[in-house]
Design a protein around this motif. Structure first.
Motif, PDB file in Angstrom:
ATOM      1  N   LEU A 307       0.811  -1.222   0.000  1.00 61.65           N
ATOM      2  CA  LEU A 307       0.000   0.000   0.000  1.00 61.65           C
ATOM      3  C   LEU A 307       0.841   1.268   0.000  1.00 61.65           C
ATOM      4  O   LEU A 307       0.289   2.356  -0.166  1.00 61.65           O
ATOM      5  CB  LEU A 307      -0.923  -0.001   1.223  1.00 61.65           C
ATOM      6  CG  LEU A 307      -1.906  -1.182   1.320  1.00 61.65           C
ATOM      7  CD1 LEU A 307      -2.707  -1.093   2.615  1.00 61.65           C
ATOM      8  CD2 LEU A 307      -2.823  -1.215   0.111  1.00 61.65           C
ATOM      9  N   THR A 308       2.138   1.146   0.215  1.00 52.79           N
ATOM     10  CA  THR A 308       3.014   2.313   0.216  1.00 52.79           C
ATOM     11  C   THR A 308       4.112   2.119  -0.827  1.00 52.79           C
ATOM     12  O   THR A 308       4.398   0.999  -1.253  1.00 52.79           O
ATOM     13  CB  THR A 308       3.659   2.541   1.587  1.00 52.79           C
ATOM     14  OG1 THR A 308       4.568   1.466   1.872  1.00 52.79           O
ATOM     15  CG2 THR A 308       2.608   2.626   2.679  1.00 52.79           C
ATOM     16  N   VAL A 309       4.749   3.225  -1.210  1.00 51.04           N
ATOM     17  CA  VAL A 309       5.847   3.137  -2.179  1.00 51.04           C
ATOM     18  C   VAL A 309       6.993   2.325  -1.603  1.00 51.04           C
ATOM     19  O   VAL A 309       7.616   1.519  -2.301  1.00 51.04           O
ATOM     20  CB  VAL A 309       6.315   4.554  -2.584  1.00 51.04           C
ATOM     21  CG1 VAL A 309       7.545   4.477  -3.482  1.00 51.04           C
ATOM     22  CG2 VAL A 309       5.197   5.294  -3.288  1.00 51.04           C
ATOM     23  N   GLU A 310       7.289   2.515  -0.301  1.00 48.65           N
ATOM     24  CA  GLU A 310       8.356   1.739   0.327  1.00 48.65           C
ATOM     25  C   GLU A 310       8.078   0.247   0.239  1.00 48.65           C
ATOM     26  O   GLU A 310       8.969  -0.553  -0.085  1.00 48.65           O
ATOM     27  CB  GLU A 310       8.529   2.144   1.795  1.00 48.65           C
ATOM     28  CG  GLU A 310       9.051   3.538   2.011  1.00 48.65           C
ATOM     29  CD  GLU A 310       7.933   4.545   2.261  1.00 48.65           C
ATOM     30  OE1 GLU A 310       8.150   5.491   3.008  1.00 48.65           O
ATOM     31  OE2 GLU A 310       6.832   4.359   1.693  1.00 48.65           O
ATOM     32  N   ASP A 311       6.836  -0.139   0.532  1.00 51.30           N
ATOM     33  CA  ASP A 311       6.471  -1.560   0.473  1.00 51.30           C
ATOM     34  C   ASP A 311       6.588  -2.092  -0.956  1.00 51.30           C
ATOM     35  O   ASP A 311       7.072  -3.203  -1.175  1.00 51.30           O
ATOM     36  CB  ASP A 311       5.043  -1.762   0.987  1.00 51.30           C
ATOM     37  CG  ASP A 311       4.919  -1.505   2.488  1.00 51.30           C
ATOM     38  OD1 ASP A 311       5.952  -1.520   3.180  1.00 51.30           O
ATOM     39  OD2 ASP A 311       3.785  -1.262   2.945  1.00 51.30           O
ATOM     40  N   CYS A 312       6.134  -1.296  -1.918  1.00 52.74           N
ATOM     41  CA  CYS A 312       6.206  -1.718  -3.322  1.00 52.74           C
ATOM     42  C   CYS A 312       7.649  -1.897  -3.764  1.00 52.74           C
ATOM     43  O   CYS A 312       8.001  -2.881  -4.431  1.00 52.74           O
ATOM     44  CB  CYS A 312       5.516  -0.687  -4.217  1.00 52.74           C
ATOM     45  SG  CYS A 312       3.719  -0.575  -4.037  1.00 52.74           S
ATOM     46  N   PHE A 313       8.509  -0.946  -3.390  1.00 54.62           N
ATOM     47  CA  PHE A 313       9.901  -0.988  -3.822  1.00 54.62           C
ATOM     48  C   PHE A 313      10.624  -2.185  -3.213  1.00 54.62           C
ATOM     49  O   PHE A 313      11.379  -2.891  -3.898  1.00 54.62           O
ATOM     50  CB  PHE A 313      10.598   0.313  -3.440  1.00 54.62           C
ATOM     51  CG  PHE A 313      11.900   0.534  -4.153  1.00 54.62           C
ATOM     52  CD1 PHE A 313      11.928   0.842  -5.506  1.00 54.62           C
ATOM     53  CD2 PHE A 313      13.108   0.450  -3.482  1.00 54.62           C
ATOM     54  CE1 PHE A 313      13.119   1.056  -6.169  1.00 54.62           C
ATOM     55  CE2 PHE A 313      14.304   0.662  -4.130  1.00 54.62           C
ATOM     56  CZ  PHE A 313      14.314   0.969  -5.483  1.00 54.62           C
ATOM     57  N   ALA A 314      10.376  -2.433  -1.926  1.00 53.53           N
ATOM     58  CA  ALA A 314      11.000  -3.585  -1.283  1.00 53.53           C
ATOM     59  C   ALA A 314      10.497  -4.889  -1.903  1.00 53.53           C
ATOM     60  O   ALA A 314      11.266  -5.850  -2.061  1.00 53.53           O
ATOM     61  CB  ALA A 314      10.716  -3.561   0.222  1.00 53.53           C
ATOM     62  N   GLU A 315       9.217  -4.934  -2.273  1.00 51.23           N
ATOM     63  CA  GLU A 315       8.650  -6.134  -2.894  1.00 51.23           C
ATOM     64  C   GLU A 315       9.300  -6.388  -4.250  1.00 51.23           C
ATOM     65  O   GLU A 315       9.591  -7.542  -4.612  1.00 51.23           O
ATOM     66  CB  GLU A 315       7.145  -5.983  -3.045  1.00 51.23           C
ATOM     67  CG  GLU A 315       6.454  -7.101  -3.821  1.00 51.23           C
ATOM     68  CD  GLU A 315       6.551  -8.459  -3.153  1.00 51.23           C
ATOM     69  OE1 GLU A 315       6.463  -9.478  -3.872  1.00 51.23           O
ATOM     70  OE2 GLU A 315       6.713  -8.506  -1.905  1.00 51.23           O
ATOM     71  N   ILE A 316       9.531  -5.325  -5.027  1.00 49.10           N
ATOM     72  CA  ILE A 316      10.220  -5.504  -6.307  1.00 49.10           C
ATOM     73  C   ILE A 316      11.612  -6.062  -6.078  1.00 49.10           C
ATOM     74  O   ILE A 316      12.072  -6.953  -6.802  1.00 49.10           O
ATOM     75  CB  ILE A 316      10.285  -4.171  -7.084  1.00 49.10           C
ATOM     76  CG1 ILE A 316       8.883  -3.728  -7.496  1.00 49.10           C
ATOM     77  CG2 ILE A 316      11.167  -4.310  -8.321  1.00 49.10           C
ATOM     78  CD1 ILE A 316       8.837  -2.358  -8.156  1.00 49.10           C
ATOM     79  N   GLY A 317      12.293  -5.565  -5.048  1.00 54.74           N
ATOM     80  CA  GLY A 317      13.616  -6.083  -4.722  1.00 54.74           C
ATOM     81  C   GLY A 317      13.595  -7.569  -4.430  1.00 54.74           C
ATOM     82  O   GLY A 317      14.469  -8.326  -4.884  1.00 54.74           O
TER      83      GLY A 317
END
Length: 350
Positions: A307-317
């Protein structure tokens, strides 16, 4: 659409990769009302001399080690122009404008110098329209509007996260194209701004860019710029750092419902192609890998729990590590670097 810019909401972030940052003198008339964050590439040994009269903060490798710690710095890297991401981390302003150190102000077709910051902020303060293409391009510009047939339910648009500007003179070509077209220069000024459609990827460039830090700041980083023990780990992926960052940002914007604009404003890139054969030796692996990387991002779907950009970015990683570690072990380190960046951003924000 003219808008008043609040200087207290804007930071200019400049990455410096050469000892003499004299290019900043050309920007003094436009930069003087704003605070400038100058980030010195970690491999530069002597502190650069910033022109007097510029309201600025200079960050060096020593500052990065002091603020992040040597371990985190080695993970994040900040090689080359990617060191600008450290400035994004340090800023607390709403809007960030960044450009490379080989750029000076361009002129419009009437011969007047262009202040790119003004157009970037206009792009960011007006909505984007990623879900339905408007054939008059940006409908929020003066003299434009939505064309007949554009659904009224979509005319409010969505927040614009990133404004990607263009450049005159030196085109941003890869090495193979430079070899084929060594003398080609961009002389065509296109007076247009458009939103990149939802679901479409594009090659983002950090040469001339602005973004809403509150919306997309945690994703403005590329794990491809890692370096450890002073030596680059991914030198064969040189010049793809901002491409990788843009792919991550576009997937995240599509997932969270934000938009990205491209077009105006222009800057002027000085003659600095260098030897394209040398560039080819640095880029060849990345050019080859794009044929694997782009389909990965095209198929990438983020979970609803992100739900957040931080969560999305870490998930892509995490997905990068799962997908590519068997094809190239270095991508495991890239994924880890992206996760470390998400943690660093949360720590800086708190």
């Amino acid at each position: 659409m003219a808008m008043e810019i609040n200087a207290n909401e804007v930071d200019i972030v400049v990455s410096v990769t050469r000892p003499d940052p004299s290019f900043l003198e050309a920007w003094m008339p436009f930069f003087s009302p704003y605070h400038v964050i100058v980030v010195q590439e970690p491999e530069l040994e002597e502190n650069v001399k910033v022109p007097s009269g510029l309201n600025h903060t200079l960050y060096t490798k020593h500052d990065m080690e002091r603020i992040l710690g040597i371990g985190v710095l080695n993970s994040l890297g900040f090689r080359g122009h990617s060191c600008r991401a450290f400035g994004y981390l340090m800023s607390k302003k709403k809007y960030i404008f960044s450009l490379d150190d080989d750029c000076i102000p361009a002129k419009d077709p009437n011969g007047y110098l262009i202040n790119p910051l003004e157009q970037h902020i206009v792009n960011l303060m007006n909505p984007s329209t990623p879900f339905f293409f408007n054939t008059l391009y940006d409908p929020y510009r003066d003299g434009s509007d939505f064309v007949r047939g554009y659904p009224f339910s979509l005319r409010q648009g969505v927040p614009c996260a990133i404004s990607c500007g263009l450049w005159m003179n030196l085109p941003d070509y890869d090495a193979p194209t430079q070899i084929l077209k060594p003398d080609e220069r961009n002389t065509r000024y296109v007076d247009a701004v458009l939103t990149v459609p939802h679901g479409a990827l594009f090659p983002m460039s950090g040469i001339n860019i602005a973004f809403n830090r509150e919306i997309i700041g945690p994703a403005m980083f590329s794990g491809l710029a890692r370096s450890g023990a002073g030596k680059p780990l991914l030198s064969r992926y040189d010049t793809l750092e901002d491409i990788w960052c843009g792919l991550c940002c576009k997937v995240i914007c599509d997932h969270l419902g934000y938009g990205i604009k491209t077009g105006l404003p222009y800057v002027w890139r000085k003659e600095d192609f260098g030897d394209p054969m040398v560039s080819l030796s640095r880029e060849y692996e990345g050019v080859k890998w794009l044929e694997e990387i782009v389909p990965f991002f095209q198929a990438l779907r983020l979970p609803r729990t992100a739900l957040t950009v931080e969560d999305c970015f870490a998930e892509i990683g995490k997905q990068v590590k799962d997908k590519f570690r068997n094809l190239d072990p270095l991508f495991s380190e890239v994924g880890t670097s992206m996760e470390d960046w998400a943690k660093a951003w949360k720590a800086a924000s708190s």
